[in-house]
Write an enzyme that holds these catalytic residues in place. Structure first.
Site, PDB file in Angstrom:
ATOM      1  N   ASN A 170       0.960  -1.704  -0.246  1.00  0.00           N
ATOM      2  CA  ASN A 170       0.115   0.050  -0.654  1.00  0.00           C
ATOM      3  C   ASN A 170       0.546   0.923   0.149  1.00  0.00           C
ATOM      4  OD1 ASN A 170      -1.752   2.222   0.603  1.00  0.00           O
ATOM      5  ND2 ASN A 170      -2.165   1.460   2.521  1.00  0.00           N
ATOM      6  N   TRP A 171       1.422   1.529  -1.667  1.00  0.00           N
ATOM      7  CA  TRP A 171       2.320   2.623  -1.267  1.00  0.00           C
ATOM      8  C   TRP A 171       1.475   3.991  -0.944  1.00  0.00           C
ATOM      9  CZ3 TRP A 171       4.252   2.512  -6.926  1.00  0.00           C
ATOM     10  CH2 TRP A 171       4.806   1.102  -7.518  1.00  0.00           C
ATOM     11  N   LYS A 172       0.219   4.442  -0.227  1.00  0.00           N
ATOM     12  CA  LYS A 172      -0.417   5.646   0.346  1.00  0.00           C
ATOM     13  C   LYS A 172      -0.419   6.938  -0.787  1.00  0.00           C
ATOM     14  CE  LYS A 172      -0.303   3.749   4.227  1.00  0.00           C
ATOM     15  NZ  LYS A 172      -0.415   3.743   5.817  1.00  0.00           N
ATOM     16  N   HIS A 188      -9.573   1.830   4.400  1.00  0.00           N
ATOM     17  CA  HIS A 188      -8.099   1.621   5.280  1.00  0.00           C
ATOM     18  C   HIS A 188      -8.060   2.723   6.495  1.00  0.00           C
ATOM     19  CE1 HIS A 188      -4.314   2.646   6.294  1.00  0.00           C
ATOM     20  NE2 HIS A 188      -3.379   1.468   5.581  1.00  0.00           N
ATOM     21  N   GLU A 248      -6.865   5.033   7.275  1.00  0.00           N
ATOM     22  CA  GLU A 248      -7.018   6.260   6.483  1.00  0.00           C
ATOM     23  C   GLU A 248      -7.845   6.991   6.390  1.00  0.00           C
ATOM     24  OE1 GLU A 248      -2.630   6.052   4.866  1.00  0.00           O
ATOM     25  OE2 GLU A 248      -2.214   5.441   6.697  1.00  0.00           O
ATOM     26  N   GLU A 292      -5.335  -4.318  10.951  1.00  0.00           N
ATOM     27  CA  GLU A 292      -3.899  -3.936  11.183  1.00  0.00           C
ATOM     28  C   GLU A 292      -4.274  -2.588  12.252  1.00  0.00           C
ATOM     29  OE1 GLU A 292      -2.692  -2.268   7.165  1.00  0.00           O
ATOM     30  OE2 GLU A 292      -4.246  -1.183   6.991  1.00  0.00           O
ATOM     31  N   GLY A 304       2.085   3.025  10.559  1.00  0.00           N
ATOM     32  CA  GLY A 304       3.107   3.578  10.802  1.00  0.00           C
ATOM     33  C   GLY A 304       4.411   4.154  11.763  1.00  0.00           C
ATOM     34  N   SER A 355       3.007  -1.574  10.597  1.00  0.00           N
ATOM     35  CA  SER A 355       4.719  -1.700  10.616  1.00  0.00           C
ATOM     36  C   SER A 355       5.380  -3.318  10.579  1.00  0.00           C
ATOM     37  CB  SER A 355       5.105  -1.120  11.937  1.00  0.00           C
ATOM     38  OG  SER A 355       4.656   0.201  12.010  1.00  0.00           O
ATOM     39  N   GLY A 382       2.968  -0.414   4.412  1.00  0.00           N
ATOM     40  CA  GLY A 382       2.958   0.384   3.812  1.00  0.00           C
ATOM     41  C   GLY A 382       4.184   0.904   3.590  1.00  0.00           C
ATOM     42  N   GLY A 383       4.799   1.383   4.751  1.00  0.00           N
ATOM     43  CA  GLY A 383       6.552   1.721   5.012  1.00  0.00           C
ATOM     44  C   GLY A 383       7.144   1.469   4.111  1.00  0.00           C
TER      45      GLY A 383
END
Ligand code: PGA
Length: 253
Positions: free
Chosen positions: A11-13, A97, A99, A169, A175, A215, A236-237
């Site tokens: 998930n590159w956001k 998600h 976010e 999640e 994150g 994470s 993500g990251g």
């Protein structure tokens, strides 16, 4: 016992221009172009979907979006429909998600509409659920996750359930560098299967894939992935770096 194929999605956001996206996918392709043991899915921003779609053509790597609208078309400025995604050979879409829920006020009802629209268009939804830290501290993790699963996935047929992926999640782990322990994650994953069993049936509860997200990185992926009810990760990251993403996928093999 159902055998579930692991699925690892990046998930590159809101990261990566088209040029950067192509460079990242090319790096991952060097290691994973023929990967068949794990479903590997890139979820770039909308602007890079076409480029990534072209870049993964002829490989085993797959494409997903990070969001979509539930209507097929119309006056929804700034939105994208399932049909538009399908035309780019997008096969997955992340929905609900945390976010999106926190910053864009997506409720379970909205997520449910999107899930149904995605399934109707032959897109596989990756449906995100997870508790806030205050929920966990108050002993409400299961209640919150159950409400999200029931609300977001209400009213699906058995055939539709078969195309669903769930991502657990915990919001406090996203994150933050703070990961759920493998035991904490496993406990919630197993619990989600009991909720699916009561909404659908036991065999679907055993066959739906449930990713962990929050994470996840090469150092903690092997232990998380070795839990019996964890079927991969939503990253993500660590998905923004080819080396770490590849290492996480390898941990799922
Ligand atoms: P993270 O994000 O891996 O950076 O914690 C996961 C996600 O939000 O899907």
């Amino acid at each position: 016992m159902a055998t579930r194929k692991p699925i690892v999605a990046g998930n590159w956001k809101m990261n990566k221009t088209v040029t950067e996206a192509i460079a990242l996918v090319d790096d991952v392709k060097r290691d994973l172009a023929n990967c068949s043991e794990v479903d590997v899915v890139f979820c770039p921003p909308f602007t890079a979907l076409k480029a990534v779609s072209d870049a993964v053509t002829g490989t085993h790597l797959d494409l997903g979006a990070q969001n979509m609208h539930w209507e097929a078309s119309g006056a929804y400025t700034g939105e994208i429909s399932a049909g538009m995604l399908r035309e780019l050979f997008c096969h997955y879409v992340i929905l609900g998600h945390s976010e999106r829920r926190a910053y864009f006020h997506e409720t379970d009802e909205i997520v449910n509409k999107k899930v149904k629209a995605a399934l109707a268009a032959n897109l596989r939804p990756i449906v995100c659920v997870g508790e806030l830290l205050e929920d966990r501290d108050a002993g409400r993790t299961e209640a919150v996750v159950e409400e999200q699963v029931r609300g977001s996935l209400a009213g699906l047929s058995a055939r539709e359930w078969a195309d669903v992926v769930i991502a657990y999640e915990p919001v406090w782990a996203i994150g933050t560098g703070r990961t759920a322990t493998p035991e904490q994650a496993q406990e919630v994953h197993a619990f989600i299967r009991t909720v699916i069993a009561s909404m659908a049936d036991e065999s679907l509860a055993q066959s739906v894939r449930i990713q962990y997200g929050g994470s996840m990185k090469p150092s903690n992926a092997p232990e998380l992935m070795s839990q019996p009810d964890i079927d991969g990760g939503l990253i993500g990251g660590a998905a923004l770096d080819a080396r770490s993403f590849v290492d996480i996928v390898k941990a799922a093999m």
